[in-house]
Design an enzyme around this catalytic site. Structure first.
Site, PDB file in Angstrom:
ATOM      1  N   PRO A   2      22.278  -9.060 -58.117  1.00 23.29           N
ATOM      2  CA  PRO A   2      22.407 -10.123 -57.114  1.00 23.29           C
ATOM      3  C   PRO A   2      23.566  -9.850 -56.149  1.00 23.29           C
ATOM      4  CG  PRO A   2      22.491 -10.992 -59.363  1.00 23.29           C
ATOM      5  CD  PRO A   2      22.558  -9.518 -59.464  1.00 23.29           C
ATOM      6  N   LEU A   3      23.314 -10.109 -54.891  1.00 21.04           N
ATOM      7  CA  LEU A   3      24.364  -9.979 -53.876  1.00 21.04           C
ATOM      8  C   LEU A   3      24.375 -11.275 -53.065  1.00 21.04           C
ATOM      9  CD1 LEU A   3      25.040  -6.942 -51.572  1.00 21.04           C
ATOM     10  CD2 LEU A   3      25.204  -9.280 -50.756  1.00 21.04           C
TER      11      LEU A   3
END
Ligand SMILES: O=C(O)C/C=C/C(=O)C(=O)O
Length: 64
Positions: A2-3
């Site tokens: 996840p970013l």
């Protein structure tokens, strides 16, 4: 991996931004059940002269 990217107007103190990053990190890690090292958090700061809403910059809004 996840970013999470968050864009803010410049001006907040670093400690507050660091707390925000930490809380976002924990929320994403715990909600998605992923390892710490997989979570990226990016804070972008925009000068108030470079952000407008309704053709009024944040800097202009602060002056008026
Ligand atoms: O609080 C910020 O970091 C950014 C604020 C934005 C506005 O007030 C707006 O877009 O109207």
């Amino acid at each position: 991996m996840p970013l999470i990217e968050i864009t803010l107007a410049e001006g907040r103190e670093y400690a507050r931004l660091r707390t925000l990053m930490h809380r976002i990190h924990e929320a994403v890690r715990d909600t998605l059940d992923v390892p710490d090292a997989s979570v990226r958090v990016i804070v972008r700061e925009v000068p108030p002269t470079h952000w407008s809403a309704g053709d009024v910059t944040l800097q202009e809004r602060e002056r008026d």
